[in-house]
Design an enzyme around this catalytic site. Structure first.
Site, PDB file in Angstrom:
ATOM      1  N   ASP A   3       0.776  -1.181   0.083  1.00 58.50           N
ATOM      2  CA  ASP A   3       0.076   0.074   0.046  1.00 58.50           C
ATOM      3  C   ASP A   3       0.943   1.363   0.131  1.00 58.50           C
ATOM      4  O   ASP A   3       1.925   1.060   0.365  1.00 58.50           O
ATOM      5  CB  ASP A   3      -0.927  -0.089   1.180  1.00 58.50           C
ATOM      6  CG  ASP A   3      -1.690   1.372   1.544  1.00 58.50           C
ATOM      7  OD1 ASP A   3      -2.461   1.679   0.710  1.00 58.50           O
ATOM      8  OD2 ASP A   3      -1.452   1.837   2.500  1.00 58.50           O
ATOM      9  N   ASP A 204      -1.726  -0.542   6.127  1.00 61.18           N
ATOM     10  CA  ASP A 204      -1.792   0.246   7.339  1.00 61.18           C
ATOM     11  C   ASP A 204      -3.100   0.801   7.661  1.00 61.18           C
ATOM     12  O   ASP A 204      -3.600   0.643   8.774  1.00 61.18           O
ATOM     13  CB  ASP A 204      -1.052   1.300   7.576  1.00 61.18           C
ATOM     14  CG  ASP A 204      -1.217   2.569   6.645  1.00 61.18           C
ATOM     15  OD1 ASP A 204      -1.502   2.150   5.437  1.00 61.18           O
ATOM     16  OD2 ASP A 204      -1.305   3.726   7.206  1.00 61.18           O
ATOM     17  N   ASP A 208      -7.317  -1.136   3.957  1.00 59.72           N
ATOM     18  CA  ASP A 208      -6.412  -2.098   3.573  1.00 59.72           C
ATOM     19  C   ASP A 208      -6.953  -3.409   4.060  1.00 59.72           C
ATOM     20  O   ASP A 208      -6.510  -4.453   3.863  1.00 59.72           O
ATOM     21  CB  ASP A 208      -5.193  -1.700   3.922  1.00 59.72           C
ATOM     22  CG  ASP A 208      -4.490  -0.456   3.352  1.00 59.72           C
ATOM     23  OD1 ASP A 208      -4.837  -0.301   2.180  1.00 59.72           O
ATOM     24  OD2 ASP A 208      -3.680  -0.127   3.983  1.00 59.72           O
TER      25      ASP A 208
HETATM   26  P1  ADP Z   1      -4.506   5.014  -0.514  1.00 59.55           P
HETATM   27  O1  ADP Z   1      -4.706   3.922  -1.342  1.00 59.55           O
HETATM   28  O2  ADP Z   1      -3.398   5.934  -1.108  1.00 59.55           O
HETATM   29  O3  ADP Z   1      -4.288   4.868   0.850  1.00 59.55           O
HETATM   30  P2  ADP Z   1      -7.404   5.982  -0.446  1.00 59.55           P
HETATM   31  O4  ADP Z   1      -7.967   4.703  -1.060  1.00 59.55           O
HETATM   32  O5  ADP Z   1      -7.579   6.161   1.221  1.00 59.55           O
HETATM   33  O6  ADP Z   1      -5.731   6.034  -0.587  1.00 59.55           O
HETATM   34  O7  ADP Z   1      -7.959   7.256  -1.021  1.00 59.55           O
HETATM   35  C1  ADP Z   1      -7.607   7.332  -2.441  1.00 59.55           C
HETATM   36  C2  ADP Z   1      -7.794   8.817  -2.993  1.00 59.55           C
HETATM   37  O8  ADP Z   1      -9.102   9.402  -2.399  1.00 59.55           O
HETATM   38  C3  ADP Z   1      -6.826   9.850  -2.226  1.00 59.55           C
HETATM   39  O9  ADP Z   1      -5.511   9.845  -2.742  1.00 59.55           O
HETATM   40  C4  ADP Z   1      -7.474  11.090  -2.358  1.00 59.55           C
HETATM   41  O10 ADP Z   1      -7.265  11.919  -3.373  1.00 59.55           O
HETATM   42  C5  ADP Z   1      -9.133  10.758  -2.160  1.00 59.55           C
HETATM   43  N1  ADP Z   1      -9.594  10.909  -0.940  1.00 59.55           N
HETATM   44  C6  ADP Z   1     -10.207   9.962  -0.083  1.00 59.55           C
HETATM   45  N2  ADP Z   1     -10.499  10.481   0.920  1.00 59.55           N
HETATM   46  C7  ADP Z   1     -10.610  11.651   1.197  1.00 59.55           C
HETATM   47  C8  ADP Z   1     -10.750  12.827   1.740  1.00 59.55           C
HETATM   48  N3  ADP Z   1     -11.174  12.705   3.194  1.00 59.55           N
HETATM   49  N4  ADP Z   1     -10.346  14.245   1.596  1.00 59.55           N
HETATM   50  C9  ADP Z   1      -9.897  14.365   0.360  1.00 59.55           C
HETATM   51  N5  ADP Z   1      -9.420  13.376  -0.515  1.00 59.55           N
HETATM   52  C10 ADP Z   1      -9.932  12.357  -0.111  1.00 59.55           C
HETATM   53 MG    MG Z   2      -2.984   3.522   3.413  1.00 58.23          MG
END
Ligand code: ADP
Ligand code: MG
Length: 314
Positions: A3, A204, A208
């Protein structure tokens, strides 16, 4: 599968820039204040970083209502009577908002490995907040170790492809699966498994946990969320991807020792039991005295334990 956020990167993003993309729409501080009002209700690491920046600039806190979160995309809420949406392009497109004014800004921030959170007010894109989440200093060396151990390392993230590629270059990861929604992480792993691969996933976050459960081996970062730790098979006690390489090397050594131990335990018995039973007596007049037999029995246990103790020296 690694991740991105919080695993390869530090997972503590910080605001680096605020851009008003609709000239004269509002001052940058107001944009930040309005975005922070929505993000105060979200648990995403990007959200915490935006709120931290609002507090650092000592901007007044606005309250938000009707909060809605879209997993892996963003969040929306009503602030001062206006509907505010924060998130990635997919989030804005979901609400039929034109994201083209942000194209140039998204490209520029992504090439630096930074994530831009778009901000829309009442159905119009007004600005963006750029956040940097540095790659952990130890990640590149750990990825090199994993590849050296013969593993295919893949970066898995919900973030934009260009951001993921900038991060993967820095960490030395050759394969990238980007713009994957949380449910897509599970599918991506299942696809590899159907293709005959054995998959270990390191993650983490809350998002995930299903992927950690789906993987053949789920490895959670120790500082990760409780649900990720619950879903994992192994928990890393330090915030360092090298610990994941340690897990894999240690488990391979353990399997090697188990095979050696099985060999020795059987070898002693295969040789000594027939002698004790007298197979050599008719030909050579040889018998194993009960004293020697019990000594051999104990010795086989000592060999196995002694051999296993070698695992401590590594
Ligand atoms: P990662 O796989 O990098 O952990 P996530 O699946 O949690 O990412 O989120 C994917 C994308 O969705 C983020 O990169 C962001 O652009 C957007 N995103 C998700 N939640 C939020 C939030 N609360 N505020 C702003 N952007 C968000
Ligand atoms: Mg993450």
């Amino acid at each position: 599968m690694l991740d991105k956020t919080g695993t390869v990167t530090q997972g503590k993003p910080a605001v680096t820039d605020i851009a008003v993309l609709q000239p004269g729409a509002l001052p940058a501080d107001d944009l930040l204040r309005i975005a922070a009002a929505v993000e105060a209700l979200s648990e995403h690491p990007l959200a915490s970083a935006i709120v931290a920046e609002q507090e650092r600039r000592e901007l007044p806190r606005s309250s938000a209502s009707n909060f809605r979160s879209e997993s892996g995309m963003g969040a929306s809420a009503t602030v001062d009577g206006r509907r505010v949406i924060v998130g990635n392009s997919a989030m804005l497109e979901l609400h039929s908002i034109d994201t083209r004014p942000a194209d140039e800004y998204l490209g520029r921030t992504a090439s630096r490995g930074q994530t831009a959170v778009l901000v829309a007010i009442d159905g119009t894109l007004v600005g963006a907040v750029a956040l940097a989440d540095p790659v952990r200093a130890s990640s590149a060396a750990a990825v090199a170790r994993l590849r050296g151990a013969g593993l295919d390392v893949v970066l898995l993230t919900g973030d934009r492809r260009a951001v993921a590629e900038a991060i993967s270059r820095e960490a030395g990861i050759a394969r990238v699966l980007a713009e994957v929604l949380p449910a897509g992480k599970v599918t991506a792993i299942a696809d590899l498994q159907r293709g005959g691969h054995v998959v270990a996933m390191v993650g983490d976050g809350i998002n995930d946990a299903p992927a950690l459960a789906q993987a053949d081996v789920g490895i959670a970062m120790g500082g990760g969320t409780g649900v990720a730790i619950e879903a994992a098979d192994a928990v890393l006690m330090r915030e360092d991807l090298n610990a994941a390489a340690d897990v894999i090397e240690l488990s391979r050594r353990t399997m090697r020792i188990i095979r050696q131990n099985l060999f020795w335990a059987f070898a002693y018995n295969v040789i000594a039991i027939p002698i004790a039973a007298g197979v050599l007596y008719p030909a050579a007049g040889l018998l194993l005295s009960p004293v020697l037999a019990s000594a051999a029995m104990a010795l086989s246990s000592v060999t196995v334990v002694g051999n296993s103790l070698r695992l401590r020296k590594s």
